[in-house]
Design a protein around this motif. Sequence first.
Motif, mmCIF file in Angstrom:
data_model
loop_
_atom_site.group_PDB
_atom_site.id
_atom_site.type_symbol
_atom_site.label_atom_id
_atom_site.label_comp_id
_atom_site.label_asym_id
_atom_site.label_seq_id
_atom_site.Cartn_x
_atom_site.Cartn_y
_atom_site.Cartn_z
ATOM 1 N N LEU A 18 67.145 64.227 25.742
ATOM 2 C CA LEU A 18 66.273 64.961 24.824
ATOM 3 C C LEU A 18 65.524 64.007 23.902
ATOM 4 N N PHE A 19 66.201 62.958 23.446
ATOM 5 C CA PHE A 19 65.525 61.958 22.614
ATOM 6 C C PHE A 19 64.394 61.285 23.396
ATOM 7 N N ASP A 20 64.612 61.066 24.682
ATOM 8 C CA ASP A 20 63.542 60.498 25.516
ATOM 9 C C ASP A 20 62.345 61.431 25.570
ATOM 10 N N ARG A 21 62.623 62.714 25.687
ATOM 11 C CA ARG A 21 61.523 63.682 25.706
ATOM 12 C C ARG A 21 60.725 63.642 24.397
ATOM 13 N N LEU A 22 61.445 63.516 23.300
ATOM 14 C CA LEU A 22 60.770 63.499 21.997
ATOM 15 C C LEU A 22 59.955 62.225 21.810
ATOM 16 N N SER A 23 60.187 61.229 22.650
ATOM 17 C CA SER A 23 59.399 59.998 22.591
ATOM 18 C C SER A 23 58.294 59.990 23.637
ATOM 19 N N ASP A 24 58.156 61.077 24.380
ATOM 20 C CA ASP A 24 57.148 61.164 25.434
ATOM 21 C C ASP A 24 55.747 61.077 24.812
ATOM 22 N N GLU A 26 52.904 62.018 25.873
ATOM 23 C CA GLU A 26 52.096 63.231 26.015
ATOM 24 C C GLU A 26 52.407 64.232 24.912
ATOM 25 N N ILE A 27 53.708 64.378 24.588
ATOM 26 C CA ILE A 27 54.086 65.318 23.530
ATOM 27 C C ILE A 27 53.628 64.778 22.176
ATOM 28 N N ILE A 28 53.812 63.481 21.955
ATOM 29 C CA ILE A 28 53.398 62.884 20.680
ATOM 30 C C ILE A 28 51.893 63.018 20.497
ATOM 31 N N ASP A 84 64.213 73.052 27.288
ATOM 32 C CA ASP A 84 63.297 73.919 28.029
ATOM 33 C C ASP A 84 61.950 74.031 27.319
ATOM 34 N N LEU A 85 61.993 74.151 26.018
ATOM 35 C CA LEU A 85 60.756 74.290 25.255
ATOM 36 C C LEU A 85 59.900 73.024 25.347
ATOM 37 N N LEU A 86 60.525 71.872 25.159
ATOM 38 C CA LEU A 86 59.781 70.618 25.257
ATOM 39 C C LEU A 86 59.215 70.429 26.663
ATOM 40 N N LYS A 92 52.306 72.106 29.807
ATOM 41 C CA LYS A 92 51.016 72.632 29.379
ATOM 42 C C LYS A 92 50.052 71.503 29.018
ATOM 43 N N ALA A 93 50.581 70.492 28.344
ATOM 44 C CA ALA A 93 49.724 69.376 27.962
ATOM 45 C C ALA A 93 49.182 68.651 29.182
#
Length: 983
Positions: A18-24, A26-28, A84-86, A92-93
């Motif tokens: 999950l921490f990896d996802r938060l560092s993605d 595209e999301i940032i 799931d939300l991330l 979508k991004a």
Amino acid sequence: MAASLVGGAFLSSFLNVLFDRLSDPEIINMMRGKKVDQKLLQRLKTILNVVEAVLNDAEKKQITDPAVKRWLEDLQDAVYDADDLLDEVATKAATQKDPPGNFLSRFLNLQDREMVTRIEEIIARLEDIAKHKDILRLEKIAAKNMSGRIPSTSLVKKSDIFAGRDKERDAIVNLLLDDAYNGELSVIPIVGMGGIGKTTLAKLVYNDDKVQQKFYVKAWVCVGEEEFDVLKVTKAVIEKTCSPCYSNDLDTAQNHLKNGLAGKNFLVVLDDVWSSNREHWENFLTPFECGSQVCKILVTTRLDTVASVVKTRLNEAHNMSLLDEEQCWSVFANRAWDPAESRDHSALEEIGRKIVKKCKGLSLAAQTVGGLLRGKDNEKDWNDVLNSEFWELSEEDSGILPALRISYYHLPSSLKRCFVYCSLYPKDFEFDRDELTLLWMAEGLLLQPKSGNALEETGYKYFDDLVSRSFFQHSYTYVNSFVMHDLMHNLATFYGGKFFSSILELNNAAKHDTKTRHLSYDENLMHGTIGELIHLRYLDLSYTSIVTLPESLSCLYNLQTLKLRNCRKLKKLPSKMQNLVNLRHLDDFLTDLDEMPRKMSKLKDLQFLSCYIAGKHEENGIGELRELTHLHGSLRIEKLENVKNSGEASNARMDEKIHLTTLYLSWSSFEESEDCDSQSEKDVLDKLCPHKDLKKLVIRRYRGTMFPDWVGQSSYHNVTELQLIGCRNCWVLPSLGQLPSLMRLEISHCDMVTKIGGEFYKGDATDHHQEIPFRSLQYLEFYRMGCWEEWESFACDDNNDAPFPQLEMLVIKYCPKLRGDLPTFLPSLKTLQIKGCEELDCYLPRAPIIRELRISGKQEARMRDLPLSLQQLTMEGNQLVESLFEAMTHTQPNLLVLKTSRSENLTSLEVSQSHSLQELTISECPKLDYIVRLPASLRELSIYRCPLLGEGIKGKDPHIWPSISHIPGIYVDGKQIRNDSTS
């Protein structure tokens, strides 16, 4: 324990994902520029860090505190929702067509405000969960002390004597007592899964009387889970064998130990070694290699990698097997009852043996359950254990759960989730590495490699590591299949809890807990709404009767694996498959696809594509393979007749696909009336040349008259298998004899080939130095070569330069015009099969170690001699059968089975010289009417369609019956003829 526990260590590993996802990025990038969203992300990271800090403590306390267990379940549920939300946000991004800024404004201000609300709700849930950690008194503790393992000692408990390992103990004792090494250090590893009894076995060996007498100096050191500290372990050995050493200098300590061991016989046991650091190990061994008399080290470990590092060159690792049922019963019974007792336990024994079956041969399980029932003589107590779920026993009553948790805790965090995921498999389910790796990848369980390797390679490493640690065991059903021991499966289920469920029927889904996150279905789940499953990464529809796939499947942006193997009615793939840009594995083998969708070249992440069908148009032609440079494993290219010219073939860039190991090149079947431009066909195949490290090549229904030069070039140094099938226009075979690693060669249905000559053995012009032709070949088959007449011998000065020095099996079937010659000398040949070669009229090869010879048909091949090594012989034809019996008068082979048929001139039979013969079958010899003598070893005589001999046997003719009456099984045309004296 009424319910499964939640894997805190498992959850900790998932938080890392999950921490990896938060560092993605595209999301940032999507959140950049909006202050509120940066705060949301920071709040989410902060609260995740808070709960992560206390996970280790929560995992320990949940065993005895139901409130902590519920807290972990709630936390895991919220974390999954966050993931799931991330995933939705990232999808979508990535799929939004508008520029990021435009999408962001819509996302935050208009259409997707609901998603922001969901983020806030998840953070609020996590913050509320985090508040309760203080109420539950959860603290931050280190993970490494959680195993609770007590260091082993060398002392043998009375119960250890009944460990069921007598033969293994004796084998290792004999190795320790063997003086054949002349003072050379000998290291013997004992390898096995946790709980199988490695330490107990080592104790029994260590305390054996003969070992005690042999070794003046002995030391037992429990190394444990820590990294192998050379100084620490050396000083531990010194404390057991020499005077104390107070120095912390390694050189001083090693010299101290060397002097203390000089001239003495010594035995050191290192129990529970985990480190495979070769440098540390070799450094540790230095003082042991300096002048001792008998030098032995025994190492126990769960890891094959450790065993391979520590074992010395003259020793193999001792792999501990599971106990058989009687051994397991012995362990159980001697824990359940005092061996000195004389009371009758027969009433409980029947129940106990059923319990032992559930232990599945694991020593630790038998010991623990036996100990649990010790002193309980009530049948109800025993039945309660028999009928209960084994893992429902509490920690206080059972050492099993802590014992298996030791192995689990020792796993790197990257492996914990991969192991727990396997709880989805039913017990005793057999699985393979590649399939499981794809499932792990779909779940996001694999850490992105930093070395540039494929993600699949990371999965293979994880899998091999779990095998090495005995979490997975080799199954003996299939070569590459694996299985989990039941107790390991229970362990995986133990930590999987409610979040992993295997559901066999779709209509049962509603019955499962709402927290379930991973479901496996056996039924078809193909509806038009499948495109809405945006989280879907893995879809397996293999072996179904599906005819078409919905176009909405192209909307599954995150799909990584699509398996369609053996969907034999499937005609078409979705037209917009090119949208599945994250697809890595597409298995479309054994389908009925007419063509591929357009623009497959956009699937640049594809690692595996089982079959590509070359289309007639540029957008689905063979050129679409050009960008698929990461393909691994096997690739079939079909309908190559649609490739118009060499330019199109060149566009596929086959030589750049360096990770392929197997390549199938296939044209559709064609009629003789079809017009083929031979030169164009050759040019197309020439441009399809693969990279030089290919291992297997199959060319099927090639339409040219000659092969291009690359087929058979010695530069293809890794090719071990080659098949040329149905190349009906080809009149000359390629030069294959200089392929250095070729082990298996199959040539069939090459209808225009009339001669195999010297060019077959030699290389092309690039081979300046000619080696022995076919120097690695072990299997050679020619099948249905309708016009083949001559096999030209290879000219060489002596047998040492003759081709096929390693050939073990030669098969020639249905080559009706072949006259000869066969190779004259095959030194390694074990099996020769010739069938349907009516014109064959030559000598069979000399084969000094041949074991099986099958010659069937009306050919007139002849034998020079009959090797003593021959065990099975099947022959047809006058000259061959006559030469056989002639040869048997001069030599006495070790024949076990002899079958002869269709010899019109054979009138009498004598094979008494073959004293080992057990089975004799004679068929279609119309003039045969007399048997002189048969060997006493014969166990079965079968006669088919030999009217004269058959009638004589049925009537027990006095000229025949005395020669055969000693044979237990006599059959005439399938009917047994009984000996009255023995009936």
